[in-house]
Write an enzyme that holds these catalytic residues in place. Sequence first.
Site, PDB file in Angstrom:
ATOM      1  N   PRO A 376      21.132  33.441  24.070  1.00  0.00           N
ATOM      2  CA  PRO A 376      20.665  31.222  25.011  1.00  0.00           C
ATOM      3  C   PRO A 376      21.550  31.329  25.888  1.00  0.00           C
ATOM      4  CG  PRO A 376      20.160  31.070  22.351  1.00  0.00           C
ATOM      5  CD  PRO A 376      21.636  32.505  22.457  1.00  0.00           C
ATOM      6  N   PRO A 377      21.018  30.637  26.911  1.00  0.00           N
ATOM      7  CA  PRO A 377      21.720  30.037  27.730  1.00  0.00           C
ATOM      8  C   PRO A 377      22.869  28.361  27.209  1.00  0.00           C
ATOM      9  CG  PRO A 377      20.018  30.186  28.613  1.00  0.00           C
ATOM     10  CD  PRO A 377      20.174  30.602  27.800  1.00  0.00           C
ATOM     11  N   GLY A 378      23.902  28.172  27.625  1.00  0.00           N
ATOM     12  CA  GLY A 378      24.656  26.939  26.745  1.00  0.00           C
ATOM     13  C   GLY A 378      25.369  27.619  25.648  1.00  0.00           C
ATOM     14  N   VAL A 379      25.386  28.251  25.166  1.00  0.00           N
ATOM     15  CA  VAL A 379      25.967  28.902  24.300  1.00  0.00           C
ATOM     16  C   VAL A 379      27.714  29.030  24.059  1.00  0.00           C
ATOM     17  CG1 VAL A 379      24.284  29.028  22.593  1.00  0.00           C
ATOM     18  CG2 VAL A 379      25.847  31.331  23.699  1.00  0.00           C
ATOM     19  N   GLY A 380      28.053  29.183  24.890  1.00  0.00           N
ATOM     20  CA  GLY A 380      29.333  29.758  25.668  1.00  0.00           C
ATOM     21  C   GLY A 380      29.821  30.943  25.579  1.00  0.00           C
ATOM     22  N   THR A 382      30.722  32.372  28.065  1.00  0.00           N
ATOM     23  CA  THR A 382      31.400  32.237  29.819  1.00  0.00           C
ATOM     24  C   THR A 382      32.547  31.926  29.218  1.00  0.00           C
ATOM     25  OG1 THR A 382      29.658  32.092  31.304  1.00  0.00           O
ATOM     26  CG2 THR A 382      31.923  32.001  31.821  1.00  0.00           C
ATOM     27  N   SER A 731       5.565  40.252  17.015  1.00  0.00           N
ATOM     28  CA  SER A 731       5.756  39.454  15.901  1.00  0.00           C
ATOM     29  C   SER A 731       4.642  37.846  15.261  1.00  0.00           C
ATOM     30  CB  SER A 731       7.036  38.558  16.406  1.00  0.00           C
ATOM     31  OG  SER A 731       7.129  37.951  17.109  1.00  0.00           O
ATOM     32  N   LYS A 774      15.311  32.512  15.224  1.00  0.00           N
ATOM     33  CA  LYS A 774      13.656  31.745  14.758  1.00  0.00           C
ATOM     34  C   LYS A 774      13.224  30.454  14.211  1.00  0.00           C
ATOM     35  CE  LYS A 774      10.616  36.290  16.684  1.00  0.00           C
ATOM     36  NZ  LYS A 774      10.013  36.873  15.946  1.00  0.00           N
TER      37      LYS A 774
END
Length: 840
Positions: A376-380, A382, A731, A774
Amino acid sequence: MSSNSGIQIPSRLPLLCTHDGVLLPGSTMRVSVDTARNMQLVKSRLLKGTSLKSTIIGVIPNTRDPEHDSDELPSLHSIGTAGLAVQVVGSNWPKPHYTLLITGLCRFRVSQLLRERPFPVAEVEQLDKLEQYTEGDPADGELGELSQRFYQAAVQLVGMLDMSVPVVAKLRRLLDSLPKETLPDVLAAMIRTSNKEKLQVLDAVDLEERFKKALPLLTRQIEGLKLLQKTRKLRPDDDKRVLSIRKGGVFPGRQFSLDEEVEDEDSDDTALLERKVKAAAMPEAALRVCLKELRRLKKMPQSMPEYALTRNYLEMMVELPWSKSTTDCLDIRAARVLLDNDHYAMEKLKKRVLEYLAVRQLKSTLKGPILCFVGPPGVGKTSVGRSIARTLGREFHRIALGGVCDQSDIRGHRRTYVGSMPGRIINGLKTVGVNNPVFLLDEVDKLGKSLQGDPAAALLEVLDPEQNHSFTDHYLNVPFDLSQVLFIATANTTATIPPALLDRMEVLQVPGYTQEEKVEIAHRHLIPHQLEQHGLTPQQLQIPQDTTLQIISKYTREAGVRSLERKIGAVCRAVAVKVAEGQKVSRSEAPTEQHAEQNTDSKVEDSGIAAPPEMPIVIDHVALKDILGPPLFEMEVSERLTLPGVAIGLAWTPMGGEIMFVEASRMEGEGQLTLTGQLGDVMKESAHLAISWLRSNAKTYLLNDGSADLLEGTDIHLHFPAGAVTKDGPSAGVTIVTCLASLLSGRLVRSDVAMTGEITLRGLVLPVGGIKDKVLAAHRANLKRIIIPKRNEKDLEEIPANVRADLDFVLAGTLDEVLNAAFDGGFPSAVNHPQVLSKL
């Protein structure tokens, strides 16, 4: 020697420094202007001038190598030529520049440099005037003899030209019309000599010395033509041009240049380019292509458009790092320390980097891996790529692929197109200057597709270790070895990556962070970074861990830490205002000692400015609410499970894991099932599957109240809140079954239960993906019991131990086990049927 009609140049002249050649009085020369000072001179003086005086400039030969041009003004040659700019042509291709047509008027000497910027201006002394030579013959004696010998040599040269009789006659008339005093300058400009020799003629202020400098040049030209004529007699089939005539402006008629086959060493820098090509250590195939292009370049006139294209191509080839590389740092211990300092958690990624370093120690020829970080975005994703480059001691280059829809961005344009250029891969190698950098292909899942081609297909060769050793960019049209490049791709999901491209990459999942990990990351990295960005120190602002945890739980709901950093930045800005106001008050005029006590309080109260705050400022929950406002997220799970027919599921999105409510209601009708919430086909099928299973097992679970059909005279409406968000996937099957069972039985589902899993028509629970994300979403929502498929038990090892300790996991293989775990006291059943095991 004075003349009333002679040209009088201004005593102050703007100076144009040129390395294109040497302008002599009486000749005309084209000058290309592209340096900052010369461009400013053209814009401010020539383009804006309205008088003849404004078009007169001083042309100074620049003896410095053009490769070493810098912002500093080079040392000026003492003698220059005052010239009249008769034409100015501007162009933006291949880069902004002007082309000037300048006619030389007379010599001048630089007396004093008055200024250097924006363009040099000097006090000059006029040395000669072209019109002065028309008033009489040169003096008798040695000067007269020199001028006569020079004239005879010039006539002999014209007679040797391989041209038609009318042209030769016209040249002869031109020589006869020119004053003999002007012949040294005019002839030295016409014949092809080196800049050094022309500079000697320019420096010859004395007329006699000028004849002595120019006569050997003319004699050498004649001897060369005699030799070529003898050669042509011996080889009549040789159709090489002995010389060529170039038209140009000249005083008083037209100028003709004699162009030998030998290139001018000073004025033409193709020799320098050739040395660069040979020193670039290219592969044999690339070297052959460059040498071939060099031979073509030498035969082209500079006025041809293809000249600039070929030159740009050769300059690109010599600037590429064909054999330049950095030495890898293979110290595993130092690498582990560096990775731990840069990033908290991410153990799987760190392990993979250390494995690569270990194998490189054992095998130095190991090809670079192709890694793909998915999360997901923002987990580092890059930033960890940049840390990997630091760990290896390599150069780092990021290529943003989001929205790229033209395959030429990857493979470049063919040279036949106007404005062609290499692709981003080759340009990146040129930028870093080495052939083994770390390339980060950011947002590879967001590549587009258009009529110009598919960039994802162009990446297939780049990211294939078996092919990228001979990657061929359309612009270069020669192979370039990419096997030493470490490619790292990032993506939020693999669903939009073409299967062929995904198969070439080693996918490493980067899940979201737990609350404890976010707190640790905030205090290790985010808070110190934001303090530095806002000019604060830890002695001025302190954010306790309890406050950080409150920001995470009540003001952010994300898998990464990007929103958390923004909230911390908002806190820092609010504190910066307080600190700045306090400093302003403390710097204001202090009252005198006798009035200090009675005036201090009144000053602060009357001015409305707060007193300097006490340091450090500690942010508690009250201050946090004042700064960030009321909480954005509340734990509403228990409030929404107060009626039958509501259950909580777990969903995976590219943004991380999320909890998902499922609501159901029944009403009188004809047995219809209504689905709302912008559902995909797979989820709709799961809902119909759940209804079918409950109808077939209604008697078993006492749901039909004696009626033959569970849906007889009843309509059921199934709704998934957040209707603006598209939902799909298998799911949610167990959640739909539990929701409908709660509705039909009238029993409440436990308020601390969330579940995920795919169902079958026989009541089996099949495994699903995204378990870690999840589970972390359920943990953020303060849910305590998690129902997951039994075959997902292996995925629990990836969940942090502190999260596992807070949760109660139920591993369900059948829907019977799901229902018993979802309701307090279990779900009633009329018979105890044997468990059905899945062998799928």
